[in-house]
Design an enzyme around this catalytic site. Structure first.
Site, PDB file in Angstrom:
ATOM      1  CD  GLU A  50      46.471  35.350  45.901  1.00  0.00           C
ATOM      2  OE1 GLU A  50      46.017  36.228  45.136  1.00  0.00           O
ATOM      3  OE2 GLU A  50      46.828  35.597  47.064  1.00  0.00           O
TER       4      GLU A  50
ATOM      5  CG  HIS B 258      41.812  36.510  56.694  1.00  0.00           C
ATOM      6  ND1 HIS B 258      41.050  37.210  55.806  1.00  0.00           N
ATOM      7  CD2 HIS B 258      43.086  36.916  56.475  1.00  0.00           C
ATOM      8  CE1 HIS B 258      41.834  38.009  55.087  1.00  0.00           C
ATOM      9  NE2 HIS B 258      43.067  37.846  55.480  1.00  0.00           N
TER      10      HIS B 258
HETATM   11  C1  LIG Z   1      43.883  37.444  47.643  1.00  0.00           C
HETATM   12  C2  LIG Z   1      44.768  37.668  48.807  1.00  0.00           C
HETATM   13  N1  LIG Z   1      46.048  37.250  48.741  1.00  0.00           N
HETATM   14  C3  LIG Z   1      46.880  37.451  49.782  1.00  0.00           C
HETATM   15  C4  LIG Z   1      46.451  38.074  50.903  1.00  0.00           C
HETATM   16  C5  LIG Z   1      47.403  38.293  52.073  1.00  0.00           C
HETATM   17  N2  LIG Z   1      47.754  39.706  52.172  1.00  0.00           N
HETATM   18  C6  LIG Z   1      47.094  40.522  52.994  1.00  0.00           C
HETATM   19  S1  LIG Z   1      47.623  42.072  52.877  1.00  0.00           S
HETATM   20  C7  LIG Z   1      48.765  41.695  51.716  1.00  0.00           C
HETATM   21  C8  LIG Z   1      49.646  42.769  51.173  1.00  0.00           C
HETATM   22  C9  LIG Z   1      48.892  43.853  50.508  1.00  0.00           C
HETATM   23  O1  LIG Z   1      49.739  44.910  50.206  1.00  0.00           O
HETATM   24  P1  LIG Z   1      49.233  46.309  49.713  1.00  0.00           P
HETATM   25  O2  LIG Z   1      48.166  46.134  48.702  1.00  0.00           O
HETATM   26  O3  LIG Z   1      50.411  47.107  49.315  1.00  0.00           O
HETATM   27  O4  LIG Z   1      48.533  46.949  50.983  1.00  0.00           O
HETATM   28  P2  LIG Z   1      49.167  47.417  52.374  1.00  0.00           P
HETATM   29  O5  LIG Z   1      49.081  46.246  53.294  1.00  0.00           O
HETATM   30  O6  LIG Z   1      50.547  47.887  52.145  1.00  0.00           O
HETATM   31  O7  LIG Z   1      48.262  48.497  52.862  1.00  0.00           O
HETATM   32  C10 LIG Z   1      48.717  40.345  51.436  1.00  0.00           C
HETATM   33  C11 LIG Z   1      49.603  39.661  50.491  1.00  0.00           C
HETATM   34  C12 LIG Z   1      45.099  38.467  50.949  1.00  0.00           C
HETATM   35  N3  LIG Z   1      44.583  39.064  52.047  1.00  0.00           N
HETATM   36  N4  LIG Z   1      44.300  38.271  49.896  1.00  0.00           N
END
Ligand SMILES: Cc1ncc(C[n+]2csc(CCOP(=O)(O)OP(=O)(O)O)c2C)c(N)n1
Ligand SMILES: [Mg+2]
Lengths: 355, 331
Positions: free
Chosen positions: B60, B129
């Site tokens: 972000e 959230h």
């Molecule tokens: C700073 C922030 N940006 C966006 C999100 C929304 N979000 C939650 S999980 C996620 C994906 C994360 O992917 P990864 O690190 O590969 O973990 P996985 O869910 O595959 O375990 C996103 C974009 C968030 N929680 N925090």
């Protein structure tokens, strides 16, 4: 490569039969816990967002098998399996998902925010990357206090694209923090593939410019994961040398229970679940080596089934947190002019239209 | 007039603005291939392609800064932040750069940027959230902050925001996405930034609100009419600039005011509105201004605790009764 040497050893020199069976049991417990949690979400017993560890069971159990009681772990919000494999009973974990007072975070945190002080499970964090500097800080504290142990920061592949990760790598290295950056590379962050999101898709290389060693491991191979963690853990503890572990697995379902997974080819997902099922693979290995037989598999499946059902029953029968306790955990040090239990009760009455 | 959802109004507007101005582009996590976390950008990648609808990694601070820099050279990025909670990672770029650049460099360059993001809490999303931070941005001179409550305003304000040459924080709400309302077809109307609207006329009490709380206020106003209480609803629509005259005019007429917002009580939006009313309409008030806001806790996950911590129709009805009685606020 050391990993190859480890893998070349005969199975029963890598682990005792009891250990192997225990790994299998833990993996199956996570599998069934998650499948049932998904069902409970659909039944609206669980709210918010709920992210499952399906497909990541070997990554989790392998990691936890390598840790000692002195170690600390910080994770993201996809963490049910970690706290189970750390030894916390399924009942209080399910109760947290149900938002009950008996839950591991007192029903205050939910699926994304599990915590267990007794086992040094230092929390699930739902802001991507948030847990990473915290873990470096915990490692800093261990070093500062001259205590044994290391800190693990688990994170997803997508998390390696956020700034906090890079700042943390640098700090961990210059301050010699005993921390392992443990990347659960399930191929996707929501709908974004590793290749789409990361200019360097070999995530274990991402520490290179910080002079942090990294290694990739098959995250569906519980022993491989355990062995790499053991090795790098020992070095982190002895030398304050951080490392990156890139554990590759396959995400069985959508990002969270409500994600319909429309952006992945269903055929690819079907094949992936077949090819990269860590539990099926491990069962085959143990059968092949005569460590277990079909009767054992059946009995362990029954045991897991029962334990997960008991966890659900425990959660169902547990009380909700009390309204008067709304402000209970606000501050560690009491301070005047903050809301009280009476304030909470008054506010809730109004909210419920009881006036 | 066609009746469409708030989500559809946003989706249509984004598509229309992409078609209208080649410098408009969308940027954000999961807005393309995934079709938007809350499906606001559904279909737009297919229609406009990856040059105009840009999926970003989870970064972000980086991509918000990139959008600001691109805006300085004349692009008009519309950034989606999945929920307002995640903008904290990027707040330095918004507050220290986007809001300052036009003024601090003597008006030589502007930042025509929109950041769209849903604020507030529903569905047990828990402490990290479920937050409302529009007040943080509304506090900051140089930003414009809008928070539409209806599909009509969502469309008109989004158009205005995209065509505006300053950074605009565009506040949405998960709970509003599926709400419906009339939106004219074949009309290029805009809703001006910085102008509130009296959404319902009344004579006994003024309720000041924005975004989801305006929807709550309108329901409550309807219910209270059956009790013979006439509620006027002032929908702020913009938090910065704040349309003080419209608020004051209403309060001078009704002589009583309730302010409702979802954010935390202390230092929240309601405090600003209440202060404005006492400064500019003190002599017209028949009762103290009553503020309704979120309880001051990191929002607990547990269903009942969570629900009880956010203001609702009951809290508003209670507040209206209190000001009609002229009593002081009970703790
Ligand atoms: C700073 C922030 N940006 C966006 C999100 C929304 N979000 C939650 S999980 C996620 C994906 C994360 O992917 P990864 O690190 O590969 O973990 P996985 O869910 O595959 O375990 C996103 C974009 C968030 N929680 N925090
Ligand atoms: Mg991932």
């Amino acid at each position: 490569m050391a990993e190859v040497a480890e893998a070349a050893q005969p199975l029963l020199e890598r682990a005792t039969a009891d250990e192997l069976k225990h790994y299998y049991y833990q993996m199956l417990l996570i599998r069934r816990f998650e499948e049932r949690a998904g069902e409970m979400y659909v039944k609206a017993k669980i709210g918010g967002y709920c992210h499952l560890n399906l497909g990541e069971e070997a990554t989790i159990v392998g990691l936890m098998a390598a840790l000692t009681q002195d170690d600390y772990i910080f994770t993201n919000y996809r963490e049910h399996g970690y706290i189970l494999a750390r030894g916390v009973p399924p009942g209080p974990v399910m109760a947290e998902l149900f938002g009950k007072e008996t839950g591991v975070s007192g029903g205050r945190g939910g699926s994304m925010h599990l915590f267990d002080r007794k086992t040094n499970f230092m929390g699930g964090y739902a802001i991507v990357g948030g847990q990473v500097p915290l873990a470096v800080g915990a490692a800093y504290a261990l070093r500062y206090q001259g205590k044994p142990g290391v800190v693990i920061t688990q994170m997803g592949d997508g998390t390696t694209n956020i700034g906090a990760f890079y700042e943390s790598l640098n700090l961990a290295k210059i301050w010699k923090c005993p921390v392992l950056f443990f990347i659960v590379n399930n191929g996707y962050g929501m709908g974004t593939s590793v290749e789409a999101g990361s200019s360097e898709p070999d995530l274990w290389k991402k520490g290179a410019s910080f002079r942090i060693y990294g290694e990739r491991v098959d995250g569906t191979d519980v022993l491989a994961v355990r062995d790499v963690v053991r090795r790098l853990r020992a070095r982190a503890e002895a030398e304050g040398e951080p490392a990156i572990i890139d554990a590759v697995s396959f995400r069985f379902r959508g990002h969270s229970v409500i994600d319909a997974d429309r952006y992945r080819d269903p055929e690819m997902v079907r094949r992936g679940r077949e090819l990269y099922d860590p539990i099926r693979k491990f069962a085959a290995l143990l059968l092949e080596h005569g460590v277990i037989d079909d009767a054992w598999l059946k009995s362990i499946a029954d045991r897991v089934e029962r334990e997960v059902q008991e966890a659900i029953d425990f959660a169902n029968n547990s009380p909700d947190p009390k309204f008067e306790d709304l402000y209970k955990y606000m501050y560690a040090t009491p301070v005047p002019n903050t809301p009280t239990a009476e304030d909470a009760i008054h506010a809730v009455k109004i909210n419920h239209g009881e006036f | 007039m066609p009746v469409i959802t708030y989500r559809q109004a946003l989706n249509d507007t984004l598509g229309e603005e992409l078609a209208r101005d080649p410098n408009v582009l969308l940027m954000g996590e999961e807005i393309g291939l995934f079709q938007g976390s809350y499906r606001v950008t559904e279909g737009l990648l297919a229609e406009f392609g990856p040059k105009r609808v840009v999926d970003t990694p989870i970064a972000e601070e980086g991509f918000v800064g990139v959008a600001i820099g691109a805006a300085m050279l004349g692009l008009r990025p519309v950034v989606e932040i999945m929920t307002i909670n995640f903008i904290l990672v990027a707040i330095d770029q918004v507050v220290n750069h986007a809001s300052k650049i036009h003024y601090m460099f003597g008006g030589q360059v502007s930042v025509p940027l929109v950041i769209r993001t849903p604020s507030g809490g529903t569905g047990q999303l828990a402490a990290t959230h479920s937050q409302s931070f529009e007040n943080w941005f509304a506090y900051c001179p140089g930003l414009k902050v809008v928070a539409p409550a209806t599909p009509y305003d969502a469309k008109g304000l989004l158009r205005a925001a995209i065509r505006d040459d300053d950074p605009v924080i565009f506040i949405e709400s998960l709970a509003l996405y599926d709400t419906k309302g009339e939106v004219p077809e074949d009309s290029d109307y805009v809703v001006p930034i910085g102008v509130a609207e009296v959404k319902r006329k009344g004579t006994d009490v003024t309720v000041v609100s924005y975004s989801r709380m305006t929807a709550v206020a309108l329901q409550v106003a309807q219910r209270m009419e059956q009790e013979g209480i006439s509620v006027e609803v002032v929908d702020l629509r913009s938090l910065r600039p704040l349309d003080r005259p419209t608020i004051i005019e209403s309060v001078k007429k009704t002589n009583r005011a309730v302010v409702i917002a979802e954010d935390w009580y202390s230092y929240g939006v309601t405090a600003e509105i209440a202060a404005t009313i006492q400064e500019e309409a003190f002599d017209y008030l028949d009762a103290p201004v009553y503020r309704v806001a979120g309880l001051e806790v990191p929002l607990p996950y547990a269903k009942e605790l969570s629900a009880a911590s956010k203001p609702n129709a009951n809290s508003l009805i209670y507040a209206i009764r209190q000001v009609l009685r002229g009593t002081k606020r009970l703790r």
